[in-house]
Scaffold this active site. Structure first.
Site, PDB file in Angstrom:
ATOM      1  N   ASP A  24      -5.543   5.868  -4.833  1.00 53.81           N
ATOM      2  CA  ASP A  24      -4.403   6.763  -4.553  1.00 53.81           C
ATOM      3  C   ASP A  24      -3.791   7.460  -5.776  1.00 53.81           C
ATOM      4  O   ASP A  24      -2.553   7.578  -5.880  1.00 53.81           O
ATOM      5  CB  ASP A  24      -3.296   5.989  -3.825  1.00 53.81           C
ATOM      6  CG  ASP A  24      -3.745   5.442  -2.477  1.00 53.81           C
ATOM      7  OD1 ASP A  24      -4.913   5.654  -2.098  1.00 53.81           O
ATOM      8  OD2 ASP A  24      -2.936   4.792  -1.802  1.00 53.81           O
ATOM      9  N   LYS A 129      -7.324   6.983   3.709  1.00 50.98           N
ATOM     10  CA  LYS A 129      -6.816   5.771   4.373  1.00 50.98           C
ATOM     11  C   LYS A 129      -5.419   6.024   4.921  1.00 50.98           C
ATOM     12  O   LYS A 129      -4.574   6.599   4.225  1.00 50.98           O
ATOM     13  CB  LYS A 129      -6.824   4.593   3.390  1.00 50.98           C
ATOM     14  CG  LYS A 129      -5.964   4.770   2.148  1.00 50.98           C
ATOM     15  CD  LYS A 129      -6.225   3.625   1.198  1.00 50.98           C
ATOM     16  CE  LYS A 129      -5.255   3.504   0.064  1.00 50.98           C
ATOM     17  NZ  LYS A 129      -3.834   3.394   0.384  1.00 50.98           N
ATOM     18  N   LYS A 132      -1.761   1.164   3.584  1.00 49.85           N
ATOM     19  CA  LYS A 132      -1.651   0.800   2.174  1.00 49.85           C
ATOM     20  C   LYS A 132      -2.966   0.197   1.687  1.00 49.85           C
ATOM     21  O   LYS A 132      -3.417   0.475   0.580  1.00 49.85           O
ATOM     22  CB  LYS A 132      -0.488  -0.185   1.961  1.00 49.85           C
ATOM     23  CG  LYS A 132       0.866   0.334   2.461  1.00 49.85           C
ATOM     24  CD  LYS A 132       1.258   1.650   1.840  1.00 49.85           C
ATOM     25  CE  LYS A 132       2.610   2.126   2.342  1.00 49.85           C
ATOM     26  NZ  LYS A 132       2.862   3.539   1.977  1.00 49.85           N
ATOM     27  N   VAL A 157      -2.637   3.304  -8.157  1.00 48.59           N
ATOM     28  CA  VAL A 157      -1.214   3.083  -7.901  1.00 48.59           C
ATOM     29  C   VAL A 157      -0.964   2.825  -6.417  1.00 48.59           C
ATOM     30  O   VAL A 157      -1.736   3.276  -5.584  1.00 48.59           O
ATOM     31  CB  VAL A 157      -0.398   4.317  -8.344  1.00 48.59           C
ATOM     32  CG1 VAL A 157      -0.544   4.525  -9.841  1.00 48.59           C
ATOM     33  CG2 VAL A 157      -0.769   5.581  -7.592  1.00 48.59           C
ATOM     34  N   CYS A 162      -0.297  -0.417  -2.797  1.00 39.87           N
ATOM     35  CA  CYS A 162      -1.661  -0.148  -2.334  1.00 39.87           C
ATOM     36  C   CYS A 162      -2.725  -0.906  -3.119  1.00 39.87           C
ATOM     37  O   CYS A 162      -3.747  -1.303  -2.547  1.00 39.87           O
ATOM     38  CB  CYS A 162      -1.921   1.355  -2.339  1.00 39.87           C
ATOM     39  SG  CYS A 162      -0.927   2.198  -1.086  1.00 39.87           S
ATOM     40  N   GLN A 202      -2.715 -19.173  -9.766  1.00 43.09           N
ATOM     41  CA  GLN A 202      -3.414 -20.215  -9.012  1.00 43.09           C
ATOM     42  C   GLN A 202      -4.931 -20.124  -9.177  1.00 43.09           C
ATOM     43  O   GLN A 202      -5.698 -20.196  -8.206  1.00 43.09           O
ATOM     44  CB  GLN A 202      -3.057 -20.144  -7.518  1.00 43.09           C
ATOM     45  CG  GLN A 202      -1.561 -20.278  -7.245  1.00 43.09           C
ATOM     46  CD  GLN A 202      -1.270 -20.315  -5.768  1.00 43.09           C
ATOM     47  OE1 GLN A 202      -1.702 -21.235  -5.079  1.00 43.09           O
ATOM     48  NE2 GLN A 202      -0.552 -19.318  -5.285  1.00 43.09           N
TER      49      GLN A 202
HETATM   50  N1  TIU Z   1      -0.476   4.198  -2.870  1.00 50.08           N
HETATM   51  C1  TIU Z   1       0.671   3.541  -2.698  1.00 50.08           C
HETATM   52  O1  TIU Z   1       0.948   2.549  -3.365  1.00 50.08           O
HETATM   53  N2  TIU Z   1       1.549   4.036  -1.751  1.00 50.08           N
HETATM   54  C2  TIU Z   1       2.882   3.833  -1.768  1.00 50.08           C
HETATM   55  O2  TIU Z   1       3.584   4.252  -0.869  1.00 50.08           O
HETATM   56  N3  TIU Z   1       3.394   3.147  -2.836  1.00 50.08           N
HETATM   57  C3  TIU Z   1       4.690   2.941  -3.150  1.00 50.08           C
HETATM   58  O3  TIU Z   1       4.941   2.204  -4.099  1.00 50.08           O
HETATM   59  N4  TIU Z   1       5.640   3.538  -2.451  1.00 50.08           N
END
Ligand code: TIU
Length: 225
Positions: A24, A129, A132, A157, A162, A202
């Site tokens: 993403d 997708k 998340k 990110v 995600c 862990q």
């Molecule tokens: N790709 C992803 O992490 N989507 C989100 O909406 N992340 C947020 O941290 N909002």
């Protein structure tokens, strides 16, 4: 097989069975003026991951190893958008509404696309997708299976949303995940740190955490560059 320094212990990296999964890295999450910033987030926290990803991607491509990109977003008719996700947060602008770079998180819109620095090239699948996690309601697992992939190097990110969700999904499906700390990012530094801690705690409950420099050195040392 090569060893990459990682926590909680070294990662036994097998390039013949590995793919790079970039999560993403979309304009709406990373670019100033995008949806992420519109919600009040500091996109600088995410932009730190761009340059390490760019260097890793170059080395990975030079080694001839598979790359898969993901994008979070929905069909233009929003038929795959859960009503709960549409209204979550209670903001006046939500997914599907006109935003700074087109309709927010809608496929085909400028803000939904991947940032130019990491843009996919021919032969690199892009998995769209709706959730998340990258495995939910996608063909990612089939793509990995057909290519004989058993290890994922995961970047992108956000670390705790995600990336974390995808690593948990991958772990339950039997993939070994090496998450690169410098190639991931969160709008919240403390969530970035804790998101990585949760993965490697862990004895590596969901996977391993490493750094791109160590992996790039391994790619070079094993003559794959
Ligand atoms: N790709 C992803 O992490 N989507 C989100 O909406 N992340 C947020 O941290 N909002």
């Amino acid at each position: 097989m090569a060893v990459v320094r990682a926590e909680p212990y070294d990662f036994a990296f097998d390039p013949a069975q590995a793919a790079l999964l970039i999560i993403d890295m979309q304009r709406d999450f990373l670019e100033p003026g995008g949806f992420g910033e519109m919600l009040g987030n500091d996109v600088g926290q995410l932009r730190r991951a761009i340059e390490p990803n760019r260097r890793l991607l170059a080395a990975w491509r030079a080694a001839g190893l598979p790359v898969i990109h993901t994008r979070e977003g929905h069909r233009p008719d929003l038929s795959d958008l859960p009503p709960a996700k549409k209204v979550r947060g209670g903001g006046k602008t939500t997914i599907g509404d006109p935003g700074p770079m087109g309709r927010i998180l809608v496929r085909g819109e400028a803000g939904h696309d991947i940032i130019p620095e990491l843009y996919p090239i021919a032969g690199e699948p892009v998995v769209d997708k709706p959730g998340k996690g990258a495995f939910f309601a996608t063909d990612l697992e089939a793509i990995l299976k057909h290519r004989g992939v058993k290890q994922l190097v995961v970047t992108g990110v956000t670390t705790e949303v995600c990336v974390n969700t995808t690593v948990r999904e991958a772990n339950d499906r039997g993939f070994d995940c090496l998450v690169l700390a410098d190639c991931t990012g969160s709008y919240f530094p403390e969530f970035h740190a804790m998101g990585l801690n949760m993965i490697k705690a862990q004895g590596g409950i969901f996977g391993w955490v490493g750094d791109s420099a160590d992996l790039i050195a391994t790619l070079g040392a094993s003559g794959m560059k």
